[in-house]
Design an enzyme around this catalytic site. Structure first.
Site, PDB file in Angstrom:
ATOM      1  CG  ASP A   1      39.460  30.532  38.684  1.00 27.95           C
ATOM      2  OD1 ASP A   1      40.477  30.839  38.028  1.00 27.95           O
ATOM      3  OD2 ASP A   1      39.488  29.828  39.702  1.00 27.95           O
TER       4      ASP A   1
ATOM      5  CG  ASP B   1      35.638  25.829  41.233  1.00 23.25           C
ATOM      6  OD1 ASP B   1      36.419  26.637  41.771  1.00 23.25           O
ATOM      7  OD2 ASP B   1      35.987  25.071  40.306  1.00 23.25           O
TER       8      ASP B   1
ATOM      9  CG  ASP C   1      36.562  31.154  43.670  1.00 27.88           C
ATOM     10  OD1 ASP C   1      37.505  31.894  43.346  1.00 27.88           O
ATOM     11  OD2 ASP C   1      36.421  29.994  43.229  1.00 27.88           O
TER      12      ASP C   1
END
Length: 329
Positions: A55, A290, A294
């Site tokens: 990401d 995080d 996700d």
């Protein structure tokens, strides 16, 4: 005869011991670099990874965003941009990096009466608040907030995105919120420009992976143009090869997974689909994350890596946790 007997006896049990010791040494070495291994067998999988899915926020960038300025559009009504966003900050009480940047720039205020709230969702990419006697204010990704009228402002948004800036739209509607939807397409009143600071060590970290034949895929919920520019700055190969997953079907996502390097406007389920598609193409996939968005992809990945400053659920299901939340570790 005695030597042969000893060797034959060691083959089944000795190999188990040797493998366990080797994995334990790997765990110890990673621990020295602020990396907690929660599943000892992921050491073996980590060695086979040939695609790394990242990401942008928190990995390539350090997650500390900063509002640089905002641009007002149209005639000024009975509202003040600073005041409206300050009230939205107080109402929504979000904790993500974007919200913190807005709070630092606009502050908090509670001088307006709230009638209805529409919290941010990854599916619609915006939040909205209705204020008494004023109307509804919508804050989020320009193409999602403005819908069909986005085309008028698209060239300007793309210009800012090409500079690596994140662009938020603040729009206004006289109508309220009902059943989780803004009743009327709002009118643009301001564009907010946000700068995302790149980690100093990001270039060397990504260079290391690419020199060791690990392909980088950048997956983000942001505008793909912005993500592509930031990926270019840190040296990601083929970073100009980007696509927006907004509006794509699951089948289309599976088909294009191996064809692009940067994926923008990605929804949680689409992250999982990308990982599955790469695995079907005979790749061993590592995934970092995080946030709650996700989790699906992390559970699917061959090796899942979480940041310590992420949500508890992500850390619980990940095989590796970076205790200093620094991917260089």
């Amino acid at each position: 005869l005695s030597t042969s007997s000893a060797l034959i006896g060691m083959i089944p049990s000795g190999l188990v011991l040797l493998t366990t010791v080797a994995l334990a040494v790997g765990v110890r070495r990673l621990a020295k670099h602020q990396t907690l291994v929660q599943n000892i067998y992921c050491i073996e999988m980590l060695a086979h990874v040939d695609i790394l899915c990242l990401d942008k926020t928190g990995t390539i960038t350090d997650g500390t965003m900063k509002v640089t300025r905002f641009i007002e559009y149209g005639k000024k009504g009975e509202y003040n941009i600073d005041d409206i966003i300050a009230n939205i900050n107080s109402v929504l009480q979000e904790t993500n990096a974007t919200s913190k940047a807005l709070e630092n720039y606009f502050g908090f205020s509670k001088n307006l009466t709230v009638e209805e709230i529409l919290p941010f969702k990854s599916d619609n990419k915006y939040s909205a608040v209705s204020f008494s006697k004023l109307g509804t204010f919508v804050l989020g990704a320009p193409e999602f907030v403005l819908k069909s009228s986005f085309e008028k402002i698209a060239p300007e948004v793309n210009d800012y995105s090409n500079q690596g800036l994140r662009v938020l739209a603040l729009a206004y509607s006289k109508e309220g919120i009902k059943d989780g939807k803004v009743l009327k397409v709002p009118k643009l009143i301001a564009l907010i420009l946000i700068e995302d600071r790149i980690r100093e060590e990001a270039y060397d970290t990504l260079k290391f992976f690419q020199e060791n034949n690990v392909e980088i895929k950048v997956i983000s919920g942001d505008n793909p143009v912005t993500v592509s520019e930031i990926a270019r700055r840190v040296g990601v190969k083929n970073s100009e090869n980007y696509i927006s997953l907004d509006g794509l079907t699951d089948e289309e996502v599976l088909q294009i997974a191996t064809n692009y390097t940067v994926f923008g406007r990605v929804k949680p389920n689409q992250k999982k689909l990308l990982v599955q598609a790469l695995q079907k193409a005979n790749h061993t996939v590592a995934m970092t994350g995080d946030g709650v968005n996700d989790i699906l992809a992390l559970k699917e990945a061959d090796c899942s890596i979480a940041m310590a400053n992420g949500v508890s659920a992500v850390k619980n299901i990940s095989q590796v946790v970076l205790l200093d939340s620094n991917f260089a570790s």
